[in-house]
Design an enzyme around this catalytic site. Structure first.
Site, PDB file in Angstrom:
ATOM      1  N   HIS A 111      99.254  -6.775 -48.664  1.00  7.21           N
ATOM      2  CA  HIS A 111      98.228  -6.847 -47.617  1.00  7.21           C
ATOM      3  C   HIS A 111      97.564  -8.224 -47.574  1.00  7.21           C
ATOM      4  CE1 HIS A 111      94.998  -5.794 -44.938  1.00  7.21           C
ATOM      5  NE2 HIS A 111      94.088  -6.050 -45.860  1.00  7.21           N
ATOM      6  N   SER A 112      97.375  -8.751 -46.373  1.00  6.55           N
ATOM      7  CA  SER A 112      96.607  -9.978 -46.141  1.00  6.55           C
ATOM      8  C   SER A 112      97.127 -11.137 -47.005  1.00  6.55           C
ATOM      9  CB  SER A 112      95.121  -9.705 -46.387  1.00  6.55           C
ATOM     10  OG  SER A 112      94.322 -10.802 -46.028  1.00  6.55           O
TER      11      SER A 112
END
Length: 435
Positions: A342-343
């Site tokens: 994620h991210s």
């Protein structure tokens, strides 16, 4: 005709034009003159201002024309050019010091905060049943923020407990050969993470305050555990026969209080009279007290002077990803390795690919990215990496479009599709289930 505070003619004032927000600077007579005219011209000539003087008015000019120019909005006073103490002199620190602020002492348990997670995984007040309230005390943002951070630290420990008790993961200390005295971090692994011959799932969260097992602290506090943690991923992975490794890329250092260094006053060895020396020391201590208070008020995060001791070979998310790959994932027996990143975790994975391209291609089957912030141009990912990512990666991004709707991308790497939501919850499972 511009005048100095003494009434002396200073030469032509700069022409001021309406409509421009650009800041102009001109230097005349070794003095920097700043103005904010509404429109600027490259041929502007700065007013000649003697050192230590400021323009307070000008004939033939309206107040609006001089707005923001020199010190037109300040009362006539001597100007200390280039001195950092100028800002302190304009702030009434005595009034700030009188502000009634409660002590920054907070409970170290959820029960102490009078909060608990209910059966739906929602954080609720024990007595009222209400969600968490950030502005617990009006007009005390600093205190409210510190309270929120203290609660966040408790939740981090709570999630660690869930990873061990509910998900049956083990906490593994790193570096693996760390001495007793050096800084350490840790990751979480399932019992069969290295021995499962079929499938291994690797989870990497993003940047910020989140730690192993979390996607977003804000979602844990304001939504629920399923939205803000990796626990649903882990439980489903275990149920479907995956081994699991949970990375902890933000645990890069430990903080310790910086040792205080005693600096001997230079006046001790001088020939000044003791009374004069004491007076100077008193003024110096008062100035330091005001400066320290201002820094503390301006930056409430710095309660003490701290220093950071970085963890060997894990001093950044990128280093951490490579270290865990070398010492754990590369040694795993699994024929197929899957990543969920994620991210900033997506950026860490791309860096891992750049550093270990052949090994990653050999072991990794599919990668689910969620709102990844990687950039193949800035990270200088080669053509072969970009081609592999197009075939084996997918980036689910925040979007109101239906799930898996193609989203246009400016980068020539992996496909981008809609996550059917705008929160970083749980997009990505469909890609791994189909692989």
């Amino acid at each position: 005709m511009p005048l100095s505070t003494t009434g002396t003619y200073l030469g032509p004032a700069p022409r001021l034009f309406p409509g421009c927000r650009r800041r102009c600077r001109r230097v005349r007579n070794d003095v920097s003159v700043s103005c904010r005219p509404r429109k600027c011209n490259s041929n502007l000539v700065g007013a000649r201002i003697p050192r230590g003087k400021v323009i307070t008015t000008a004939r033939g000019s309206s107040t609006g024309e001089l707005e923001g120019h020199a010190s037109s909005r300040l009362p006539p006073q001597p100007c200390s050019w280039g001195q950092s103490s100028d800002l302190l002199s304009r702030i009434d620190l005595d009034e700030l010091m009188k502000k009634d602020e409660p002590p920054l002492d907070f409970p170290d348990t959820l029960e102490g905060f009078e909060y608990a997670f209910n059966e739906k995984g929602q954080l609720r007040h024990i007595k009222t049943g209400e969600p968490f309230v950030f502005n617990y005390r009006e007009d005390l943002h600093r205190w409210n923020q510190k309270r929120y951070e203290a609660l966040g630290e408790i939740i981090t420990k709570y999630v660690y407990e869930l990873l061990e008790k509910d998900c049956n993961l083990k906490k593994i200390s790193i570096p693996v050969d760390a001495t007793e005295s050096e800084p350490k971090s840790f990751i979480f692994m399932s019992e069969d993470a290295l021995t499962n011959p079929q499938k291994l799932m690797v989870l990497i969260h993003g940047s910020g305050v989140v730690r192993a097992g979390q996607w977003a602290r804000r979602l844990i506090i304001n939504e629920d555990l399923d939205s803000g943690t990796q626990i649903p991923f882990i439980k489903r992975a275990v149920a479907e026969g995956y081994g699991v490794i949970v990375l902890n890329p933000n645990e890069n250092y430990i903080e310790v209080e910086k040792p205080k260094i005693h600096v001997q006053s230079s006046s001790d060895s001088s020939d000044e009279p003791a009374e004069k020396r004491e007076r100077k020391d008193k003024v110096s201590k008062e100035t330091k007290k005001r400066r320290d208070f201002y820094e503390k008020y301006r930056n409430p995060q710095r309660e003490k002077e701290m220093m950071q001791l970085y963890i060997r070979e894990n001093g950044s998310p990128e280093e951490h990803a490579i270290y865990v790959w070398d010492h754990f994932i590369a040694q795993a027996a699994a024929e197929n390795v899957f990543f969920v990143a994620h991210s900033y975790g997506g950026l860490a994975f791309v860096e891992l690919m750049i550093q270990r391209e052949a090994d990653v291609k050999n072991k990794v089957t599919a990668v689910a990215l969620t709102d990844s912030v990687h950039n193949v141009w800035h990270q200088e990912a080669g053509k072969t990496i970009r081609e592999w990512m197009r075939e084996n990666c997918c980036n689910w991004v925040s979007s109101s479009e239906p799930l898996d709707t193609s989203v246009e991308s400016m980068l020539p790497d992996c496909p981008r599709v809609s996550a059917d939501r705008v929160l970083p919850c749980h997009p990505g499972w469909s890609a791994m289930a189909q692989s």
